[in-house]
Design an enzyme around this catalytic site. Sequence first.
Site, short mmCIF file in Angstrom:
data_model
loop_
_atom_site.label_atom_id
_atom_site.label_comp_id
_atom_site.label_asym_id
_atom_site.label_seq_id
_atom_site.Cartn_x
_atom_site.Cartn_y
_atom_site.Cartn_z
N CYS A 55 35.90 7.33 11.13
CA CYS A 55 35.78 8.22 9.96
C CYS A 55 36.74 7.94 9.20
O CYS A 55 38.07 7.57 9.43
CB CYS A 55 35.93 9.39 10.85
SG CYS A 55 35.90 11.08 9.40
N LEU A 56 36.37 7.91 7.83
CA LEU A 56 37.35 7.58 6.73
C LEU A 56 38.37 8.69 6.76
O LEU A 56 39.38 8.32 6.09
CB LEU A 56 36.45 7.57 5.39
CG LEU A 56 35.71 6.10 5.38
CD1 LEU A 56 34.70 6.30 4.06
CD2 LEU A 56 36.44 4.75 5.49
N HIS A 61 26.88 12.30 12.79
CA HIS A 61 28.41 12.35 12.56
C HIS A 61 28.62 12.95 11.09
O HIS A 61 29.55 13.97 10.77
CB HIS A 61 28.96 10.91 12.28
CG HIS A 61 30.30 10.66 11.86
ND1 HIS A 61 31.25 10.33 12.73
CD2 HIS A 61 30.92 10.90 10.83
CE1 HIS A 61 32.56 10.34 12.10
NE2 HIS A 61 32.22 10.81 11.07
N GLU A 62 27.79 12.52 9.86
CA GLU A 62 28.14 13.33 8.64
C GLU A 62 27.47 14.56 8.64
O GLU A 62 28.03 15.41 7.86
CB GLU A 62 27.22 12.29 7.62
CG GLU A 62 27.70 10.89 7.53
CD GLU A 62 29.14 10.77 7.55
OE1 GLU A 62 29.90 11.37 6.81
OE2 GLU A 62 29.62 9.45 8.00
N GLY A 74 29.44 5.70 5.92
CA GLY A 74 28.81 7.02 5.65
C GLY A 74 30.20 7.99 5.26
O GLY A 74 31.17 7.61 5.57
N GLN A 132 34.37 15.67 2.97
CA GLN A 132 35.50 14.77 2.91
C GLN A 132 36.35 14.50 1.72
O GLN A 132 37.29 13.90 1.56
CB GLN A 132 35.30 13.16 3.68
CG GLN A 132 34.56 13.58 4.91
CD GLN A 132 34.20 11.96 5.46
OE1 GLN A 132 32.90 11.84 5.27
NE2 GLN A 132 35.20 11.17 6.05
N HIS A 137 30.03 16.92 9.58
CA HIS A 137 31.04 17.09 8.50
C HIS A 137 30.77 18.35 7.83
O HIS A 137 31.65 19.11 7.23
CB HIS A 137 31.44 15.96 7.58
CG HIS A 137 32.25 14.91 8.18
ND1 HIS A 137 33.55 15.20 8.33
CD2 HIS A 137 32.06 13.63 8.31
CE1 HIS A 137 34.24 14.00 8.74
NE2 HIS A 137 33.41 12.88 8.63
#
Length: 176
Positions: free
Chosen positions: A92-93, A134-135, A46, A51, A138
């Site tokens: 997380c990236l 989660h996304e 994701g 991000q 963000h």
Amino acid sequence: MALLPILRYPDPRLHKVAQPVRVVDERIRALAADMLQTMRQAEGIGLAATQVDVHERVIVIDVSEKRDAPMVLVNPELLWTSDERVKGDEGCLSVPGIYDGVERAAQVRVRALDEHGQAREIAADGLLAVCIQHEMDHLMGKVFVEYLSPLKRGRIKTKLLKAERQDVQERERERA
Ligand code: QAP
Ligand code: CO
């Protein structure tokens, strides 16, 4: 298509609140395609526009085993979250190498536009439900480490700042 640089925690731009997309046009489709390419290359499931330093309400997700079922969610809205909660490790990236437990709603219903501007409703559970939450966090400027204790968060911050400094030094040495 292009690979986009991913902001890393504790970059303050990760805390900006994303604005709704007014029209799903070629610009948004190109952004989503670049985000999917960036997510795949980084082996993520994701990625939120926040991000990649674009502060508009766009997320991409692919939780499929074969990584062949990409989803684009524009202006996602949570319609319902279950009272049932689940706790699982998240990564997380933007927080590379860090994984820790977060509690989330086990099931969600979401309304979003797809890459063609078509409204869709998604009922999700399991990994997809967690990933959507989660996304969407963000897009509100929230990173999963904010659910952890201040002690853990402090340690993560220190670790990532140190890694970042080492990266910069390495790049400088390569150029010299
Ligand atoms: C969010 O996260 C997520 O640290 C997506 O070295 C994660 O794709 C939702 C990744 C878990 C639900 C459960 C992280 C890749 C990818 C790393 C990701 C790393 C390489 C994270
Ligand atoms: Co993330």
